[in-house]
Design an enzyme around this catalytic site. Structure first.
Site, PDB file in Angstrom:
ATOM      1  N   GLY A  20       0.834  -1.214   0.000  1.00 12.65           N
ATOM      2  CA  GLY A  20       0.000   0.000   0.000  1.00 12.65           C
ATOM      3  C   GLY A  20       0.860   1.252   0.000  1.00 12.65           C
ATOM      4  CG  ASP A  77       8.315   3.597  11.215  1.00 12.10           C
ATOM      5  OD1 ASP A  77       8.270   2.410  10.830  1.00 12.10           O
ATOM      6  OD2 ASP A  77       7.982   3.943  12.364  1.00 12.10           O
TER       7      ASP A  77
HETATM    8  P1  ITT Z   1       7.502  -1.280   6.004  1.00 10.30           P
HETATM    9  O1  ITT Z   1       8.143  -1.169   7.387  1.00 10.30           O
HETATM   10  O2  ITT Z   1       8.099  -2.372   5.176  1.00 10.30           O
HETATM   11  O3  ITT Z   1       7.452   0.039   5.296  1.00 10.30           O
HETATM   12  P2  ITT Z   1       5.096  -1.733   7.563  1.00 10.30           P
HETATM   13  O4  ITT Z   1       3.687  -2.024   7.173  1.00 10.30           O
HETATM   14  O5  ITT Z   1       5.725  -2.633   8.589  1.00 10.30           O
HETATM   15  O6  ITT Z   1       5.961  -1.716   6.213  1.00 10.30           O
HETATM   16  P3  ITT Z   1       5.353   0.441   9.440  1.00 10.30           P
HETATM   17  O7  ITT Z   1       6.313  -0.301  10.285  1.00 10.30           O
HETATM   18  O8  ITT Z   1       5.655   1.886   9.168  1.00 10.30           O
HETATM   19  O9  ITT Z   1       5.193  -0.235   8.010  1.00 10.30           O
HETATM   20  O10 ITT Z   1       3.926   0.296  10.071  1.00 10.30           O
HETATM   21  C1  ITT Z   1       2.963   1.258   9.862  1.00 10.30           C
HETATM   22  C2  ITT Z   1       1.586   0.654   9.904  1.00 10.30           C
HETATM   23  O11 ITT Z   1       0.679   1.778  10.125  1.00 10.30           O
HETATM   24  C3  ITT Z   1       1.202   0.044   8.576  1.00 10.30           C
HETATM   25  O12 ITT Z   1       1.358  -1.347   8.582  1.00 10.30           O
HETATM   26  C4  ITT Z   1      -0.268   0.439   8.435  1.00 10.30           C
HETATM   27  O13 ITT Z   1      -1.060  -0.509   9.028  1.00 10.30           O
HETATM   28  C5  ITT Z   1      -0.389   1.719   9.246  1.00 10.30           C
HETATM   29  N1  ITT Z   1      -0.403   2.826   8.300  1.00 10.30           N
HETATM   30  C6  ITT Z   1       0.625   3.640   7.964  1.00 10.30           C
HETATM   31  N2  ITT Z   1       0.255   4.500   7.006  1.00 10.30           N
HETATM   32  C7  ITT Z   1      -1.021   4.211   6.716  1.00 10.30           C
HETATM   33  C8  ITT Z   1      -1.945   4.741   5.815  1.00 10.30           C
HETATM   34  O14 ITT Z   1      -1.632   5.696   4.942  1.00 10.30           O
HETATM   35  N3  ITT Z   1      -3.178   4.209   5.787  1.00 10.30           N
HETATM   36  C9  ITT Z   1      -3.511   3.214   6.628  1.00 10.30           C
HETATM   37  N4  ITT Z   1      -2.701   2.656   7.501  1.00 10.30           N
HETATM   38  C10 ITT Z   1      -1.451   3.139   7.554  1.00 10.30           C
END
Ligand code: ITT
Length: 201
Positions: A20, A77
């Site tokens: 996403g 992040d």
């Molecule tokens: P990467 O570390 O590989 O980038 P991740 O999903 O683990 O992927 P994060 O550690 O930054 O990423 O976790 C952030 C979470 O917050 C992510 O999994 C989403 O569930 C949520 N999140 C962040 N941005 C979002 C958005 O624009 N819309 C909805 N949920 C979001």
């Protein structure tokens, strides 16, 4: 290489395994003539996110990808923060969905934790970090305020999108078109700061 500018035509690793986020960052970068390759395409491992805050985890991911690929790398992040829960789930947003990455369950968990709190304010935060293979970094913060809705609305986007309605909007992130969400989101705000500093016109 200096991090002062990112030149048109340069290759950039997008240091995320979240499809996403990847889709949104590719869309944001598209007009700027940067050749992008994803961490997944390069088979890069996912580093442990051991920092207590968004900035620290964004740096960990960007530095790891830049070192492994020998190219500049951009990491995000981000997280969903609830006022009535003192900012939780915040940096633990991904973890609240468990190993199955079940965001329907994560949204229900947030709603359950909020109980009947009258304060429904919430915000999304994104920290974008650009790193070069030499270990220099530059980071940029974006934030969008709003409130939670229940039940969740819409099926677009990813993660907590159906739970969040930005202030002044009539629709949740999950009900917006991908262009509308991508160009107005917390990530878009961080990206504006990134562009102004790294690719000034
Ligand atoms: P990467 O570390 O590989 O980038 P991740 O999903 O683990 O992927 P994060 O550690 O930054 O990423 O976790 C952030 C979470 O917050 C992510 O999994 C989403 O569930 C949520 N999140 C962040 N941005 C979002 C958005 O624009 N819309 C909805 N949920 C979001």
């Amino acid at each position: 290489m200096s991090l002062v500018r990112l030149q048109r035509g340069e290759r950039l690793v997008l240091a995320t395994h979240n499809t996403g986020k990847l889709r949104e960052i590719v869309m944001l970068l598209a007009p700027h003539g940067i050749e992008v390759v994803s961490a997944g395409d390069l088979g890069l491992p996912e580093p442990d996110e051991t920092a207590p805050d968004f900035l620290g985890n964004a740096r960990i991911k960007a530095l790891a990808a830049a070192a492994a690929a020998g190219l500049p790398a951009l990491a995000d992040d981000s997280g969903f923060c609830v006022a009535a829960l003192a900012g939780v789930p915040g940096v633990h947003s991904a973890r609240w969905a468990g190993p199955a990455k079940d965001f329907t369950a994560a949204m229900a968990r947030v709603n359950h934790a909020m109980g009947d709190a009258t304060d429904r304010r919430a915000w999304f935060t994104s920290v974008l970090c650009l790193a070069n293979p030499g270990g220099e970094t530059a980071s940029f913060l974006g934030r969008v305020e709003g409130h939670t809705v229940w039940p969740p609305r819409g099926h677009a986007g990813f993660g907590y999108d159906p739970l969040f309605q930005p202030a002044g909007a009539m629709r949740t992130y999950g009900e917006m078109t991908s262009i509308e969400k991508t160009t107005t989101s917390h990530r878009a705000r961080a990206f504006e700061a990134f562009l102004a500093a790294m690719m000034p016109a």
